[in-house]
Design a protein around this motif. Structure first.
Motif: not given
Length: 250
Positions: A132-140
């Motif tokens: 599992n890997v995170p999806l990030k936009t604008t640091g969140r």
């Protein structure tokens, strides 16, 4: 001769690995072009999940986003999962492996080493290995990109992690672009609506002014007719008064 044969085999193996990496990079490049050219977010996310399953040779893959009202992860795109599982696929952030990725912002890669490896994704749903890997936009963190080996005892590698991280970046860009495009479309629609309303107001005001102008013209005509009638009455009234005076003197 043995050393030469050994070196030849090594070179062939390295060439195969390099060719495999080149193919992976070409595949990633194609996904990147899709992200920048396609407007349909659903289609883009499905392509990313398909790419994730293909590049990691996983049994199944999924892309989940955070649902702000409930605070849960809900399935947005999937590959290799049954319809029944996909429809009910929701996870709590507080007590799930994907939730750990959301909370920490770091990937999780476990399992695939022993035959008895088993990890619960949700109630009644277990896998042998997962990444599992995170999806990030604008640091969140806004979601999770995941691949699983449900029945295959095969661990994921650092190479798979790097590939999935790259795909997660593409997915984040696609989501952000879709949000910006939706906002731009909404702004344009509001501007067009405001323009139409303004044009209607101008048309209505113009009609009111035209009606007022016509009313003014009618008033001016009536006033002119009034003056004419008064003049005619005066001209007629003078001879009549003279005649009446003469009659009184007789």
């Amino acid at each position: 001769r043995q050393e030469r044969d050994r070196l030849t085999q090594t070179v062939l193996k390295v060439n195969q690995q390099l060719e495999s990496r080149v193919q992976e990079l070409r595949f990633l490049y194609g996904i990147g072009r899709s992200v920048t050219s396609l407007r349909n977010l659903e289609e883009i996310l499905n392509r990313i999940v398909e790419a994730a399953v293909y590049l990691t040779e996983a049994d199944e893959g999924s892309l989940m986003l955070i649902d702000p009202p409930s605070g849960e992860l809900y399935l947005r795109a999937a590959r290799g999962m049954g319809d029944k599982s996909a429809k009910s696929f929701r996870m709590k952030i507080s007590d799930s492996i994907a939730g750990q990725v959301v909370r920490t912002g770091k990937p999780v890669m476990i399992g695939g080493v022993n035959e008895d490896d088993s990890f619960k994704l949700m109630t009644g749903y277990f896998v042998k290995a997962l990444l599992n890997v995170p999806l990030k936009t604008t640091g969140r963190v806004i979601g999770v990109l995941a691949v699983n080996n449900k029945s295959t005892v095969q661990a994921f590698s650092d190479r798979h992690l790097n590939l999935l991280m790259a795909l997660a970046d593409y997915a984040s860009i696609a989501i952000q672009n879709a949000q910006l495009y939706a906002k731009l479309t909404s702004d344009v629609n509001r501007a067009e609506q405001s323009s139409r309303e303004f044009e209607k107001q101008v048309a209505d005001r113009t009609a009111e002014l035209e009606e007022a102008n016509q009313q003014l013209l009618r008033t001016e005509k009536l006033t002119a007719l009034g003056y004419m009638a008064a003049g005619v009455a005066k001209e007629i009234g003078a001879p009549i008064n003279t005649i009446l005076d003469n009659l009184r003197q007789v």
